[in-house]
Design an enzyme around this catalytic site. Sequence first.
Site, PDB file in Angstrom:
ATOM      1  N   GLU A   1      -4.467   7.276  -5.450  1.00 25.76           N
ATOM      2  CA  GLU A   1      -4.660   6.591  -6.734  1.00 25.76           C
ATOM      3  C   GLU A   1      -6.158   6.536  -7.069  1.00 25.76           C
ATOM      4  OE1 GLU A   1      -2.795   2.875  -5.358  1.00 25.76           O
ATOM      5  OE2 GLU A   1      -4.755   1.919  -5.540  1.00 25.76           O
TER       6      GLU A   1
ATOM      7  N   HIS B   1      -2.011  -0.343  -9.995  1.00 27.93           N
ATOM      8  CA  HIS B   1      -2.533  -1.207  -8.907  1.00 27.93           C
ATOM      9  C   HIS B   1      -3.155  -2.478  -9.494  1.00 27.93           C
ATOM     10  CE1 HIS B   1      -4.429  -1.299  -4.610  1.00 27.93           C
ATOM     11  NE2 HIS B   1      -4.083  -2.508  -5.039  1.00 27.93           N
TER      12      HIS B   1
ATOM     13  N   ARG C   1       0.858  -1.184   0.000  1.00 24.25           N
ATOM     14  CA  ARG C   1       0.000   0.000   0.000  1.00 24.25           C
ATOM     15  C   ARG C   1       0.895   1.235   0.000  1.00 24.25           C
ATOM     16  NH1 ARG C   1      -3.777  -2.621  -1.228  1.00 24.25           N
ATOM     17  NH2 ARG C   1      -5.710  -2.920  -0.082  1.00 24.25           N
TER      18      ARG C   1
HETATM   19  C1  8YV Z   1      -7.417  -4.757  -4.983  1.00 22.05           C
HETATM   20  C2  8YV Z   1      -5.743  -5.102  -3.258  1.00 22.05           C
HETATM   21  O1  8YV Z   1      -8.405  -5.120  -4.127  1.00 22.05           O
HETATM   22  O2  8YV Z   1      -5.671  -7.286  -2.385  1.00 22.05           O
HETATM   23  C3  8YV Z   1      -5.611  -6.088  -2.165  1.00 22.05           C
HETATM   24  O3  8YV Z   1      -5.458  -5.654  -1.019  1.00 22.05           O
HETATM   25  O4  8YV Z   1      -5.507  -3.945  -3.088  1.00 22.05           O
HETATM   26  C4  8YV Z   1      -6.166  -5.498  -4.615  1.00 22.05           C
HETATM   27  O5  8YV Z   1      -6.248  -6.850  -4.821  1.00 22.05           O
HETATM   28  C5  8YV Z   1      -7.752  -4.975  -6.388  1.00 22.05           C
HETATM   29  O6  8YV Z   1      -6.953  -4.139  -7.121  1.00 22.05           O
HETATM   30  C6  8YV Z   1      -9.187  -4.712  -6.744  1.00 22.05           C
HETATM   31  O7  8YV Z   1      -9.526  -3.407  -6.560  1.00 22.05           O
END
Ligand code: 8YV
Length: 315
Positions: free
Chosen positions: A263, A281, A234
Amino acid sequence: MSKIEILQVGPYPLWDEERLNANFTIHRYFETADKAAFLAEHGANIRGIATRGELGANQTLIEALPKLEVISVYGVGFDAVDLGAARDRGIRVTNTPDVLTKDVADLGVTMMLAQARGVIGGESWVKSGDWAKKGLYPLKSRVHGKRAGILGLGRIGYEVAKRLAGFDMDIAYSDMGPKDFAGDWAFVADPAELAERSDFLFVTLAASAETRHIVGRKVIEALGPEGMLINISRASNIDEAALLDALESKALGSAALDVFEGEPNLNPRFLALENVLLQPHMASGTVETRKAMGQLVFDNLSAHFEGRPLPTPVL
Ligand code: 8YV
């Protein structure tokens, strides 16, 4: 009998939306222009939230839904869900661990290789005609045999390290303490010391208030002008202002990033840099994994409303 009402916070692939729509009354929150008016009209009927890792559910949203029972996150990271607010109300929270681990690790290693070997620039060299005009592409850095640091040896960090072992890399990691399964990978408690001994530093830890800016100026400077920072966790784990300063001044060699503050509207300073690889992402973004994630989002909601144990609970 009327169907249970669910608030959908962001879009999903069609196959997930069809399954959710067939089983629940889905409110497409992300498409509502006047969110306050929508919540005033429907908030009292909503019993579940279906959200995504980076979108979560904040305290204001949770408070606007008095009958909320469950928040199902499409993603392993649940840092964007206000867990305190959920816990206070006994609201269950679920995520999608395991199914995405290897894809996220694959992309992290891909980003390291692509950035170190100049793969994107190499393609531009061919397509722009520079190869014919200017000759050989500038030489890049070797990856195999170099030193890798893994900040956070959880499920994803472990899969990254396993892959790097295949490149004969010298692997070290930081975590809360040494891990039994780490074999001969060196444990280095302090992230700055880990960065100091790394050519490539992977940020693979779950984000929380405690890990915010764990990669700050000190860690970035310790990685140094020859080092590369790879973030597949993150944005909040990195002090982005410090990162941008270091990339601009070349105090840090380069970065390969899949996540950004604010983002998809990232800081425009990133766009002017030549020493970064920027990804939208997408580390978990394969059809296979996203299908498994969507299934888990649905399975958790169904299990909750049918009174069965939740497949992948966080709370
Ligand atoms: C997003 C993610 O959820 O697993 C995570 O924590 O950030 C990603 O897998 C994915 O980009 C869908 O929005």
